[in-house]
Design a protein around this motif. Structure first.
Motif, PDB file in Angstrom:
ATOM      1  N   SER A  49      -3.305  -0.006   6.794  1.00 31.15           N
ATOM      2  CA  SER A  49      -2.150   0.770   6.372  1.00 31.15           C
ATOM      3  C   SER A  49      -1.129  -0.164   5.752  1.00 31.15           C
ATOM      4  CB  SER A  49      -1.550   1.554   7.536  1.00 31.15           C
ATOM      5  OG  SER A  49      -1.220   0.698   8.596  1.00 31.15           O
TER       6      SER A  49
ATOM      7  N   GLU B  24       2.331  -4.664   4.810  1.00 35.43           N
ATOM      8  CA  GLU B  24       1.487  -3.991   5.792  1.00 35.43           C
ATOM      9  C   GLU B  24       2.383  -3.220   6.755  1.00 35.43           C
ATOM     10  OE1 GLU B  24      -2.178  -5.468   7.481  1.00 35.43           O
ATOM     11  OE2 GLU B  24      -1.824  -7.345   6.384  1.00 35.43           O
TER      12      GLU B  24
ATOM     13  N   LEU C 286       5.897   7.655  11.439  1.00 31.15           N
ATOM     14  CA  LEU C 286       5.252   7.101  10.247  1.00 31.15           C
ATOM     15  C   LEU C 286       6.310   6.672   9.231  1.00 31.15           C
ATOM     16  CD1 LEU C 286       2.454   9.806   9.845  1.00 31.15           C
ATOM     17  CD2 LEU C 286       2.234   7.573  10.949  1.00 31.15           C
TER      18      LEU C 286
ATOM     19  N   ILE D  51      -8.567   0.272  10.720  1.00 30.98           N
ATOM     20  CA  ILE D  51      -7.492   0.960  10.008  1.00 30.98           C
ATOM     21  C   ILE D  51      -6.763  -0.037   9.130  1.00 30.98           C
ATOM     22  CG2 ILE D  51      -5.294   2.158  10.270  1.00 30.98           C
ATOM     23  CD1 ILE D  51      -6.347   3.170  12.985  1.00 30.98           C
TER      24      ILE D  51
ATOM     25  N   LEU E   2       3.056   5.371   1.500  1.00 32.08           N
ATOM     26  CA  LEU E   2       2.294   4.829   2.622  1.00 32.08           C
ATOM     27  C   LEU E   2       0.836   5.163   2.371  1.00 32.08           C
ATOM     28  CD1 LEU E   2       1.908   3.667   5.502  1.00 32.08           C
ATOM     29  CD2 LEU E   2       2.396   5.977   6.370  1.00 32.08           C
ATOM     30  N   CYS E   3       0.005   4.134   2.298  1.00 33.08           N
ATOM     31  CA  CYS E   3      -1.427   4.322   2.080  1.00 33.08           C
ATOM     32  C   CYS E   3      -2.175   3.913   3.341  1.00 33.08           C
ATOM     33  CB  CYS E   3      -1.906   3.461   0.907  1.00 33.08           C
ATOM     34  SG  CYS E   3      -1.117   3.887  -0.655  1.00 33.08           S
ATOM     35  N   VAL E   4      -2.998   4.812   3.847  1.00 33.89           N
ATOM     36  CA  VAL E   4      -3.753   4.558   5.065  1.00 33.89           C
ATOM     37  C   VAL E   4      -5.222   4.860   4.792  1.00 33.89           C
ATOM     38  CG1 VAL E   4      -4.096   5.241   7.472  1.00 33.89           C
ATOM     39  CG2 VAL E   4      -1.792   5.200   6.515  1.00 33.89           C
TER      40      VAL E   4
END
Length: 159
Positions: A8, A22, A34, A6, A52-54
């Motif tokens: 994020s 991060e 989140l 993962i 937020l990019c995951v």
């Protein structure tokens, strides 16, 4: 949680451009966790725009948008792929997707708010087209989005 790789990170738009950090989502249990993790990682103080990019391995990606008191918005690249882990299930809930574990092989099915990047320069059509493109990895799609929105350097720095 499964042993999926993962990545994020969250990005905040400042007068000088974008800044990223991060974000550790390993302890997220509910959708609100989140946003709390984004706020903590970026040190947000109020009305900033944060994304937020995951990405989870070769499976799926999500972008969540936070801005002050506005309701958070989320885009999920594939509502089917997220059923494989706890974090994915959280993002599915965030996007308003009811899990359908019986029919998981129906192809890619984006979900959530397709317009969340519209005012930043990426139309819902572009976002959907990128997400549906055959054989393109989530990491590559996020890179294209970051390039278009202007935070590609920050994304590359954190990867």
């Amino acid at each position: 949680m499964a042993s999926s790789a993962i990545f994020s990170a969250a990005f905040v738009r400042t007068p000088d451009g974008w800044s990223g950090a991060e974000v550790d989502l390993s302890s997220a249990e509910i959708v609100d966790d989140l946003g709390d993790a984004v706020q903590e990682s970026l040190g947000l103080t109020g009305d900033e725009l944060a994304l937020l990019c995951v990405e989870v391995e070769d499976e799926w990606f999500s972008i969540a948008r936070y801005m002050g008191d506005f309701e958070p918005r989320v885009f999920l690249s594939d509502a089917h792929a997220v059923m494989s882990d706890v974090l994915g299930e959280l993002f599915a809930e965030f996007a308003g997707v009811a899990p359908d574990k019986e029919n998981g092989d129906l192809g890619v099915r984006p979900a959530g708010d397709f317009e969340l990047l519209g005012d930043l320069g990426m139309s819902s059509e572009e976002l959907l087209e990128l997400s549906m493109e055959e054989g393109v990895l989530p990491a590559d799609i996020l890179s294209v989005i970051a390039e278009k929105l202007g935070f590609a350097d920050e994304l590359d720095r954190l990867r």
